[in-house]
Scaffold this active site. Structure first.
Site, PDB file in Angstrom:
ATOM      1  N   GLU A  25       0.865  -1.178   0.000  1.00  0.00           N
ATOM      2  CA  GLU A  25       0.000   0.000   0.000  1.00  0.00           C
ATOM      3  C   GLU A  25       0.900   1.226   0.000  1.00  0.00           C
ATOM      4  O   GLU A  25       2.029   1.145   0.454  1.00  0.00           O
ATOM      5  CB  GLU A  25      -0.852   0.034   1.283  1.00  0.00           C
ATOM      6  CG  GLU A  25      -1.821  -1.107   1.405  1.00  0.00           C
ATOM      7  CD  GLU A  25      -2.370  -1.240   2.827  1.00  0.00           C
ATOM      8  OE1 GLU A  25      -2.451  -0.224   3.543  1.00  0.00           O
ATOM      9  OE2 GLU A  25      -2.700  -2.368   3.205  1.00  0.00           O
TER      10      GLU A  25
ATOM     11  N   LYS B 252       2.316   4.517   1.495  1.00  0.00           N
ATOM     12  CA  LYS B 252       2.394   5.058   2.855  1.00  0.00           C
ATOM     13  C   LYS B 252       2.022   6.534   2.767  1.00  0.00           C
ATOM     14  O   LYS B 252       2.771   7.343   2.231  1.00  0.00           O
ATOM     15  CB  LYS B 252       3.803   4.882   3.419  1.00  0.00           C
ATOM     16  CG  LYS B 252       3.921   5.290   4.861  1.00  0.00           C
ATOM     17  CD  LYS B 252       5.266   4.849   5.424  1.00  0.00           C
ATOM     18  CE  LYS B 252       5.359   5.092   6.901  1.00  0.00           C
ATOM     19  NZ  LYS B 252       5.262   6.496   7.268  1.00  0.00           N
TER      20      LYS B 252
ATOM     21  N   ASP C 208       1.403  10.237   3.873  1.00  0.00           N
ATOM     22  CA  ASP C 208       2.088  11.072   4.855  1.00  0.00           C
ATOM     23  C   ASP C 208       1.084  12.008   5.535  1.00  0.00           C
ATOM     24  O   ASP C 208       0.906  13.149   5.143  1.00  0.00           O
ATOM     25  CB  ASP C 208       3.166  11.886   4.129  1.00  0.00           C
ATOM     26  CG  ASP C 208       4.287  12.259   5.069  1.00  0.00           C
ATOM     27  OD1 ASP C 208       4.296  11.767   6.211  1.00  0.00           O
ATOM     28  OD2 ASP C 208       5.146  13.053   4.652  1.00  0.00           O
TER      29      ASP C 208
ATOM     30  N   TYR D  53      -7.200   1.826   6.232  1.00  0.00           N
ATOM     31  CA  TYR D  53      -6.358   0.660   5.920  1.00  0.00           C
ATOM     32  C   TYR D  53      -6.409  -0.487   6.928  1.00  0.00           C
ATOM     33  O   TYR D  53      -5.844  -1.535   6.682  1.00  0.00           O
ATOM     34  CB  TYR D  53      -4.914   1.072   5.627  1.00  0.00           C
ATOM     35  CG  TYR D  53      -4.255   1.989   6.657  1.00  0.00           C
ATOM     36  CD1 TYR D  53      -3.974   1.554   7.943  1.00  0.00           C
ATOM     37  CD2 TYR D  53      -3.882   3.282   6.301  1.00  0.00           C
ATOM     38  CE1 TYR D  53      -3.358   2.391   8.861  1.00  0.00           C
ATOM     39  CE2 TYR D  53      -3.267   4.130   7.213  1.00  0.00           C
ATOM     40  CZ  TYR D  53      -3.008   3.675   8.490  1.00  0.00           C
ATOM     41  OH  TYR D  53      -2.402   4.505   9.390  1.00  0.00           O
TER      42      TYR D  53
ATOM     43  N   LYS E 249      10.768   3.111   2.775  1.00  0.00           N
ATOM     44  CA  LYS E 249      10.708   4.565   2.586  1.00  0.00           C
ATOM     45  C   LYS E 249      11.417   5.001   1.302  1.00  0.00           C
ATOM     46  O   LYS E 249      12.404   4.391   0.901  1.00  0.00           O
ATOM     47  CB  LYS E 249      11.392   5.265   3.778  1.00  0.00           C
ATOM     48  CG  LYS E 249      10.805   4.917   5.123  1.00  0.00           C
ATOM     49  CD  LYS E 249       9.568   5.719   5.421  1.00  0.00           C
ATOM     50  CE  LYS E 249       9.928   7.111   5.811  1.00  0.00           C
ATOM     51  NZ  LYS E 249       9.779   7.400   7.212  1.00  0.00           N
TER      52      LYS E 249
ATOM     53  N   CYS F 135      17.703  48.045   5.030  1.00  0.00           N
ATOM     54  CA  CYS F 135      16.573  47.362   4.395  1.00  0.00           C
ATOM     55  C   CYS F 135      16.637  47.520   2.878  1.00  0.00           C
ATOM     56  O   CYS F 135      16.768  48.635   2.376  1.00  0.00           O
ATOM     57  CB  CYS F 135      15.266  47.937   4.933  1.00  0.00           C
ATOM     58  SG  CYS F 135      13.826  47.355   4.029  1.00  0.00           S
TER      59      CYS F 135
ATOM     60  N   CYS G   1      13.646  50.028   1.769  1.00  0.00           N
ATOM     61  CA  CYS G   1      13.542  51.462   2.105  1.00  0.00           C
ATOM     62  C   CYS G   1      14.890  52.094   2.438  1.00  0.00           C
ATOM     63  O   CYS G   1      14.978  53.310   2.597  1.00  0.00           O
ATOM     64  CB  CYS G   1      12.579  51.658   3.268  1.00  0.00           C
ATOM     65  SG  CYS G   1      13.220  51.001   4.826  1.00  0.00           S
TER      66      CYS G   1
ATOM     67  N   CYS H  12      13.241  45.084   9.569  1.00  0.00           N
ATOM     68  CA  CYS H  12      13.185  46.502   9.241  1.00  0.00           C
ATOM     69  C   CYS H  12      12.128  47.100  10.154  1.00  0.00           C
ATOM     70  O   CYS H  12      11.036  46.548  10.282  1.00  0.00           O
ATOM     71  CB  CYS H  12      12.768  46.684   7.776  1.00  0.00           C
ATOM     72  SG  CYS H  12      12.449  48.423   7.384  1.00  0.00           S
TER      73      CYS H  12
ATOM     74  N   CYS I  79       8.320  51.893   5.610  1.00  0.00           N
ATOM     75  CA  CYS I  79       8.963  51.058   4.584  1.00  0.00           C
ATOM     76  C   CYS I  79       7.891  50.561   3.612  1.00  0.00           C
ATOM     77  O   CYS I  79       6.868  50.013   4.030  1.00  0.00           O
ATOM     78  CB  CYS I  79       9.662  49.876   5.243  1.00  0.00           C
ATOM     79  SG  CYS I  79      10.271  48.677   4.049  1.00  0.00           S
TER      80      CYS I  79
HETATM   81  S1  IVH Z   1      -0.306   0.259   8.766  1.00  0.00           S
HETATM   82  C1  IVH Z   1       0.268  -2.027  12.576  1.00  0.00           C
HETATM   83  N1  IVH Z   1      -0.725   1.340   6.394  1.00  0.00           N
HETATM   84  O1  IVH Z   1       2.606   5.084   8.835  1.00  0.00           O
HETATM   85  C2  IVH Z   1       0.003  -1.278  11.327  1.00  0.00           C
HETATM   86  N2  IVH Z   1       0.253   2.686   8.090  1.00  0.00           N
HETATM   87  O2  IVH Z   1       5.159   4.571  10.344  1.00  0.00           O
HETATM   88  C3  IVH Z   1       0.561   0.085  11.337  1.00  0.00           C
HETATM   89  N3  IVH Z   1       0.697   4.986   7.412  1.00  0.00           N
HETATM   90  O3  IVH Z   1       1.452   5.296  12.134  1.00  0.00           O
HETATM   91  C4  IVH Z   1       0.075   1.008  10.324  1.00  0.00           C
HETATM   92  N4  IVH Z   1      -0.081   4.818   5.367  1.00  0.00           N
HETATM   93  O4  IVH Z   1       0.275   6.673  10.368  1.00  0.00           O
HETATM   94  C5  IVH Z   1      -0.253   1.527   7.645  1.00  0.00           C
HETATM   95  N5  IVH Z   1      -1.190   2.171   4.280  1.00  0.00           N
HETATM   96  C6  IVH Z   1      -0.727   2.358   5.523  1.00  0.00           C
HETATM   97  C7  IVH Z   1      -0.212   3.599   5.951  1.00  0.00           C
HETATM   98  C8  IVH Z   1       0.272   3.720   7.244  1.00  0.00           C
HETATM   99  C9  IVH Z   1       0.473   5.630   6.258  1.00  0.00           C
HETATM  100  C10 IVH Z   1       1.325   5.616   8.609  1.00  0.00           C
HETATM  101  C11 IVH Z   1       0.577   5.398   9.888  1.00  0.00           C
HETATM  102  C12 IVH Z   1       1.553   4.777  10.843  1.00  0.00           C
HETATM  103  C13 IVH Z   1       2.857   5.129  10.218  1.00  0.00           C
HETATM  104  C14 IVH Z   1       3.905   4.109  10.608  1.00  0.00           C
END
Ligand code: IVH
Length: 694
Positions: free
Chosen positions: A125, A127, A129, A237, A332, A426, A429, A444, A449
């Site tokens: 999936e 991740k 942010d 999720y 990551k 500045c 001015c 400033c 200004c």
């Molecule tokens: S699963 C035990 N799935 O990533 C399962 N987390 O670094 C833990 N996050 O705190 C989470 N997308 O805030 C999961 N598809 C995804 C995610 C996800 C973002 C975040 C979540 C978690 C952090 C972990």
């Protein structure tokens, strides 16, 4: 009292109730298709008409309102604070992987743990942010939304969660289980994040570094009406259902993450469509590589991929370490960093006079966009970097949307390159600038200004301030450059003829602008106060202050302590307001604006009772040790928002020491001085019994 439908219309309440239920069902379906499936079937105008029908029905007969009605998404007033709640199942975090080697090691460890030789099917999936949140549904109705907090307990932010349209208030399930928990990520689309930062920069407020911080900050905003404006979104999720409930409610058999994601979507959630069930390391690698560039085209931020063993039975066998599941890992993406040449450094002057050095770069492609400027923050940062013009620098754009210079490569410095030093005058001015020893910012302080005057006017005319239509950035620039205005007060002396002398300004537009300026004289005192652009005074604070100081004379003569004792106003804001009113030029400005007819007094309806928490206001607190649920900073913020003061060291002047585990010398000192010690629970008790007055 609500009208009696039987006597007033002769139509039985039952019929209206049936209609309300029907409307909710239609609206719920339409929102599901729009927000969760991204496949709208209903035209906006039809949705609006049905929504208003329901709203009117509920307004006339409030007894028909239910908590899952789409009309109940936005609260009517801010809450005073959030309550801490215990999660039923802790929210774990994830172990990080940075290379395919790390992922292979993880897969092999899983295989070993399960005594398997073959690759274990894994769901990939994106991740997202944002901020993890936990949703509780009872009998299919959303009853609680909470932040992750420390994973064991978080904060109850139900009122804010309800404003997120992609979160169903009612599940799409015939026989919902007694209780069910959903986890997922709340996030801000990048476009919304940019808008928020633009607004913040106009209000001279600190910018959010990235959408994650902005989402977290928004979720903890006390006023759900503001949250609703921010358009948070959510991807689900994880699902937790009790095994007994599963069996008794005839729910489909869900034995894998893949099925869980499908089920989540069926029952009403938005699930990220970018997912894959992988059957080999190579498939994981290909999917990771694919998204390493594709992700940059998405309207939200992703910082990696989450890989989870698909089968729940395997997950259960492997279990958890202290903090993370053994059956999942986050792969990551590296932060995007690139070297490029700093061709020049320019200095921008903000509306409060702050000088910000900006690196003008040889354009470079970073995280999908061409970057040609990067912030250098302030002179402390410049000194740290030891930046010379012509230097090669590493520029980063990761979660951060505003690119920044990370470090300089001095080995590539051209001969004879000059170190960049902040100007002593500045750039706008020419007046000398001020840089206090103990501050990083150079400022400033010439109130004439042009940059400051322009900024002040742009802020004054902005929507949340005096809302004067027709005066944009370009017009402000002309007005200031051609000396038509030197302060916001001069706007009120402008004539249509004067405006008509400006570039491309006809009589009609000029008349309209003059009318809009005149209209602003009717705007309430809170808006005027916000419009003055006092540092740290945003629109919400301004309203709060105007509620407590019903006219400008009272505020101008108030002590710092009196201002700081307003519920929600901290010392820094109080200091800034206090200083502002002590300056002669500002006093003159107020006089001129009063003469021009602006409102500096609350009308009777606007006047409100003062809400000060007498247990906290004016008292000095020190916080020490590890508290059971709150982070130390959170406890401090809570105290400040209730009007208390927080200092770092215990002295005779300290009223309370808030003590957590492993408290050290501060506790000894407090005991020797006889200072009252409070546990976190006692602190919360002190704060909560005092609800703000309506
Ligand atoms: S699963 C035990 N799935 O990533 C399962 N987390 O670094 C833990 N996050 O705190 C989470 N997308 O805030 C999961 N598809 C995804 C995610 C996800 C973002 C975040 C979540 C978690 C952090 C972990």
């Amino acid at each position: 009292m609500a009208p009696n439908p039987q006597s007033s219309q002769g139509s039985p309440l039952d019929t209206l109730q049936v209609r309300a239920v029907e409307l909710r069902k239609i609206l719920q379906r339409a929102s599901y298709e729009y927000y969760a499936l991204d496949a709208p079937t209903m035209e906006d105008s039809v949705y609006d008409a049905l929504y208003h029908e329901l709203l009117n029905l509920e307004k006339q007969y409030p007894q028909l309102i239910t908590s899952d009605s789409p009309t109940q998404r936005i609260g009517e007033k801010p809450v005073s604070q959030f309550v801490s709640v215990q999660h039923n199942v802790p929210l774990y975090s994830l172990e990080n992987a940075f290379t395919s080697g790390d992922v292979t090691t993880w897969q092999e460890r899983c295989q070993k743990g399960l005594e398997k030789q073959e690759f274990l099917d894994s769901v990939c999936e994106l991740k997202i942010d944002g901020s993890a949140i936990a949703l509780t549904y009872e009998q299919g109705i959303l009853v609680r939304g909470a932040t992750r907090g420390d994973g064991v307990s978080g904060e109850d932010i139900t009122t804010n969660i309800k404003t997120i349209r992609s979160i169903p208030l009612k599940l799409n399930l015939e026989n919902p289980p007694d209780r069910l928990e959903i986890r997922g990520e709340a996030f801000l689309p990048i476009a919304v994040f940019d808008e928020i930062n633009q607004e913040r920069s106009q209000q001279a407020e600190a910018l959010f570094a990235n959408p994650r911080n902005a989402a977290a900050g928004t979720l903890r905003q006390l006023d759900s009406r503001i949250v609703a404006k921010r358009r948070l979104d959510f991807f689900a999720y994880t699902i937790h259902i009790n095994q007994e409930d599963f069996a008794s409610q005839n729910l489909p058999d869900i034995s894998s993450q893949w099925q869980a994601l499908e089920f989540l979507q069926q029952i009403g959630f938005r699930v990220n469509p970018n997912k894959k069930l992988c059957k080999s390391i190579q498939e994981l690698q290909d999917y990771y590589d694919y998204w390493s560039t594709e992700r940059l085209k998405l309207p939200y931020m992703t910082d990696g991929m989450v890989i989870k063993l698909n089968e729940f039975s395997k997950q259960a066998q492997l279990g958890f370490t202290q903090k993370t599941p053994r059956w999942a890992i986050a792969w990551k993406y590296p932060a995007e960093e690139m070297p490029t040449v700093i061709e020049a450094v320019t200095v921008q002057v903000g509306r409060t006079g702050t000088l910000t050095p900006v690196a003008e770069l040889r354009p470079v492609l970073l995280a999908g966009t061409t970057v040609s400027r990067a912030t250098l923050h302030n002179s402390d940062r410049l000194a740290e970097l030891d930046l010379h013009i012509g230097d090669t620098a590493i520029v980063r754009k990761a979660g951060e949307i505003i690119p920044e210079v990370v470090r300089i490569l001095p080995e590539l410095r051209p001969n004879g390159a000059n170190r960049f030093v902040m100007p002593t005058h500045c750039p706008e001015c020419g007046q000398p600038v001020l840089k206090p020893e103990d501050e990083a910012t150079t400022r400033c302080i010439n109130i004439e200004c042009p940059a400051i005057v322009r900024g002040a006017i742009e802020h004054w005319v902005s929507r949340e301030a005096l809302d004067i239509n027709g005066i944009g950035e370009k017009l402000v620039k002309q007005l200031v450059t051609e000396n038509h205005v030197t302060s916001v007060a001069d706007l009120y002396a402008l004539t249509s003829e004067q405006l008509q002398t400006l570039d491309r300004m006809g009589q009609k537009s000029a008349d309209k602008i003059i009318a809009a300026i005149a209209q602003s004289q009717t705007k309430p005192w809170a808006r005027v106060l916000y419009g003055l652009g006092i540092r740290h005074v945003g629109s919400v604070n301004a309203q709060n202050i105007a509620d407590n100081f019903p006219n400008v004379e009272l505020l101008a003569s108030a002590s710092k302590e009196a201002i700081a004792s307003i519920f929600g106003i901290g010392e820094e804001i109080a200091q800034s307001i206090y200083e502002w009113f002590r300056k002669g030029a500002n006093q003159d400005l107020i006089q001129k604006l009063q003469d021009a007819g602006l409102q500096f007094v609350n009308t009777m309806q606007e006047s409100q009772a003062i809400a000060i928490n007498p247990h906290i206001a004016g008292k000095t607190f020190v916080v020490t040790g590890t508290l059971p649920t709150l982070k130390r900073d959170e406890a401090k913020a809570l105290i400040k928002s209730a009007g208390g003061k927080v200092t770092d060291s215990v002295s005779k002047k300290t009223h309370y020491l808030v003590v957590g585990e492993e408290a050290g010398s501060k506790l000894d000192k407090a005991q020797s001085l006889g200072v009252t010690c409070l546990s976190e629970a006692e602190l919360l008790e002190l704060i909560t019994p005092f609800p703000p007055k309506n």
